[in-house]
Design a protein around this motif. Structure first.
Motif, short mmCIF file in Angstrom:
data_model
loop_
_atom_site.label_atom_id
_atom_site.label_comp_id
_atom_site.label_asym_id
_atom_site.label_seq_id
_atom_site.Cartn_x
_atom_site.Cartn_y
_atom_site.Cartn_z
N PHE A 92 -2.40 -8.05 -2.50
CA PHE A 92 -3.62 -8.00 -1.78
C PHE A 92 -4.66 -9.30 -2.07
O PHE A 92 -5.05 -9.74 -0.95
N GLN A 145 0.65 -1.20 -0.09
CA GLN A 145 0.00 0.11 -0.03
C GLN A 145 0.71 1.31 -0.01
O GLN A 145 0.52 2.31 -0.58
N ARG A 170 -6.20 2.02 1.55
CA ARG A 170 -5.68 1.61 0.01
C ARG A 170 -6.93 2.18 -0.90
O ARG A 170 -6.55 2.81 -1.97
N GLU A 207 2.32 1.75 -3.27
CA GLU A 207 1.56 2.33 -4.59
C GLU A 207 1.23 3.68 -4.34
O GLU A 207 1.07 4.48 -5.04
N ASP A 245 -6.74 5.96 -1.24
CA ASP A 245 -5.74 6.35 -1.90
C ASP A 245 -5.95 6.27 -3.16
O ASP A 245 -5.66 7.22 -4.13
N ASN A 246 -6.30 5.08 -3.71
CA ASN A 246 -6.74 5.11 -5.25
C ASN A 246 -7.85 5.84 -5.74
O ASN A 246 -7.85 6.43 -6.78
#
Length: 253
Positions: free
Chosen positions: A218, A202, A241, A205, A244-245
């Protein structure tokens, strides 16, 4: 015990002569007139004892430094999964083990049934064999049986290297406990091994450090949590995550 008592008596009598305490014993006598006292004194001050102690210390030091030199590769070997995914400046095996040890400490604090010291030891030992065999992943073409055999051989070698006096036997048993997941502490550490991995994924990324998608880290752990702590921590990481995405998508749009 009798020998120790006689040495103590000899030293005491040097300062408090026997006839001073017991006039009825006759003339004052030096303890060095006593052959047994002389023998015990010579044994206590013998250079042979010092030499034996020094030799034992030298041997222990040699074993310790041999072991520590072996573990250097844990600091320099990059984790295979990250290397295969083109991660820039990937973490080392030791990096992974250190944060896992911190995880073990705080996780065990939150559960009174867990032995905190044992959890930390398991974290420090669980990947120790990789100092010699390297970080073997399921994508390296090595069977689980061969991987286990190579790591077991390494841990047995380390156990002999250190010996019982420096914890070699305990390290081997801790490794077997972790591998088998035979205790509540070992099952927690199995979860934390995966938790540390997805947390690192994470972070990579978020930093845009990877050339390839890290989704597999994941998906490979979904539904495999053995403890409530593992489930809860994984849920939090996955949630972050997603945030964030979404933020990345919004920024592109």
């Amino acid at each position: 015990m009798r020998s120790v008592f006689l040495v103590v008596l000899a030293c005491w009598s040097t300062f408090f002569p026997i006839d001073g305490l017991r006039p009825d014993l006759g003339r004052r006598r030096s303890t060095m007139d006593n052959p047994e006292s002389i023998r015990l004194w010579e044994k206590a001050t013998s250079t042979d004892v010092t030499s034996e102690s020094s030799a034992a210390t030298d041997e222990s030091a040699k074993r310790a430094v041999d072991f520590l030199t072996l573990t250097r590769s844990l600091k320099t070997t990059k984790r295979t999964g990250w290397v295969m995914h083109g991660v820039q400046n990937p973490e080392s095996i030791a990096d992974h083990m250190y944060r896992m040890s911190l995880m073990a400490m705080i996780a065990s604090f939150s559960n009174g049934r867990l032995d905190c010291s044992r959890c930390i030891k398991l974290a420090l030992i669980h990947d120790l064999a990789e100092a010699k065999v390297g970080d073997i992943t399921p994508h390296c073409g090595v069977s689980d049986e061969d991987k286990h055999r190579m790591e077991l051989n390494t841990m047995e070698s380390i156990s002999r290297m250190l010996g019982q006096s420096m914890g070699g036997d305990e390290m081997l048993e801790l490794w077997k406990e972790y591998e088998g997941g035979t205790t509540e502490e070992a099952r927690l550490l199995k979860d934390l091994d995966k938790i540390e991995m997805i947390l690192q994924a994470q972070e990579y990324e978020a930093d845009k450090s990877s050339e390839k998608s890290l989704d597999q880290f994941f998906t490979s752990t979904e539904g495999k949590w053995r403890t409530e702590i593992g489930k809860a921590w994984a849920k939090e990481i996955v949630s972050r995550r997603k945030v964030d995405n979404q933020a990345s998508k919004d920024k592109r749009n």
